[in-house]
Design a protein around this motif. Structure first.
Motif: not given
Length: 417
Positions: A181, A184-185, A316, A319-320
């Motif tokens: 995560d 990715r962020k 958003e 990111k996850h």
């Protein structure tokens, strides 16, 4: 069925026929699984269903594509979403101890929604979209596709039209699937320049020092500068209104020029965006070359181009690992259009209003069936409709993923000797 309006939402009866006869379950399986026989990439993958009445069912998983099709036809959802691969099968979530059920892999995904362009587009707003404002999405695809490939080396990118006003990107490279995560962020942060909504007009902070752009943005600027005149000035006429040109003037770091241009434009309210942009450039040309003030204004012109044309990402979504995203080939419940793959190299030719609707596809099936005298339903009836080129696109994408898995396995065998 044949009397269905193309623009109307799909009825439960229409959706059931679509799932039974047209939805390419096998192609979706091959794309998600990367191999012909089931692996954890599919069996441990979460699927979530939205049923009539907005009932939402999460943590479904399947052993095969046929199992997925069977439950989809049984539930007849308005749409379904694809999630991550977990440490155990999502349907067994309640049987494992607390803390043992975690998302471990997931495509790196991006979501670009036209509503984030509302502060700048002038042709439409909200959920509405036309071929004119689709040019913003086309520009975003050019920039993000090139940037992802050049900066991160990813190759397996699948672009999918959302069915109404946006586009999704799924990146299936092994390295992308395994990103944490935090990683990715970091990637989405690196790719984000413009924030959507009210923040979109804020002054940019995109330069490594007082002047230079990062290499990624230098590359993007070439394309964005080329389309700025046609898209922002001529077509959207973003500076035509008082509100529009005041937003522009807020981004000019010279109070004298701002004051002079404001007076000039107030005297001639009909002056076009192209003329106003030229007025600004002419003011800058009057300054001596190389002076700090002229340099600052020249850089401001570049920043303005970014502000109006650079992709607006929904951070958003990216990111996850446990985020869910609508599956390709679902039907948008408001438009009836199918969420089809899009070729990034031909994105400028793509027209949202030409994407097949579920009503259109079923009428095509009716016509073919009458011509051939067929009564029996087949698993691959999509081949007889205008959905075929889009499914073929996904199949080719899945085949490249499978070829890479085979090469990787051969290399592992070779190095083990």
């Amino acid at each position: 069925m044949s009397g269905m309006d193309d623009s109307s939402p799909a009825s439960p009866e229409v959706m059931l026929t679509f799932y039974r006869r047209l939805y390419p379950f096998k192609s979706i399986f091959n794309w998600l699984n990367h191999e012909h026989t089931p692996t954890r990439l599919f069996t441990h993958r979460e699927f979530a269903f939205t049923l009539q009445g907005d009932v939402y069912l999460r943590y479904n998983s399947f052993a095969t594509a046929d199992e997925l099709k069977k439950l989809v036809c049984q539930l007849n959802p308005t749409r379904f979403e694809i999630g991550p691969i977990y440490t155990t099968r999502p349907k067994d979530k309640k049987t494992v101890r607390a803390g043992a059920f975690n998302a471990v892999q997931r495509e790196l995904v991006f979501d670009i929604d036209m509503t984030d362009y509302d502060p700048i587009r002038t042709c439409c707003s909200g959920a509405d979209i036309c071929n004119r404002c689709w040019a913003f999405i086309s520009a975003a695809v050019h920039v993000i596709d090139q940037g992802i490939r050049e900066q991160f080396g990813y190759e397996h990118l699948l672009w999918v039209y959302s069915g109404r006003r946006g586009i999704h990107l799924w990146i299936s490279d092994k390295e992308a699937m395994e990103l944490t995560d935090d990683q990715r962020k970091a990637i989405v942060g690196w790719m984000t320049v413009i924030h959507g909504g009210k923040e979109s007009s804020k002054k940019l902070s995109i330069r490594l020092n007082s002047r230079s752009l990062p290499p990624s943005l230098k590359s993007a600027l070439d394309h964005l500068a080329a389309i700025f005149s046609d898209l922002i000035l001529a077509d959207q006429n973003c500076f035509g209104s008082e509100e529009g040109y005041e937003t522009l003037l807020q981004q000019v770091p010279d109070s004298r020029i701002v004051g002079d241009l404001r007076k000039k434009w107030q005297k001639d309210p009909t002056r076009s965006s192209e003329d106003k942009w030229m007025d600004l450039k002419e003011e800058i040309k009057k300054m001596d070359k190389g002076t700090p003030q002229r340099v600052a204004l020249t850089l401001a012109l570049e920043d303005i181009i970014f502000n109006y044309t650079y992709p607006r990402l929904d951070a958003e979504v990216s990111k996850h690992r446990n985020h869910l995203l609508k599956a390709p080939f679902c039907v948008h419940p408001k438009t009836g259009r199918v969420c089809v793959p899009v070729d990034p190299e031909r994105i400028d030719e793509f027209k949202p209003d030409r994407v097949p609707t579920v009503g259109q596809l079923l009428r095509e099936l009716d016509t073919v069936g009458k011509a051939e005298g067929e009564v029996e339903e087949h698993h691959s009836d999509w081949e007889k409709t205008s959905l075929k080129p889009y499914v073929d696109m996904l199949d080719k994408h899945a085949l490249r993923l499978m070829d890479e898995v085979r090469r990787s396995k051969r290399e592992m065998v070779d190095t083990s000797w």
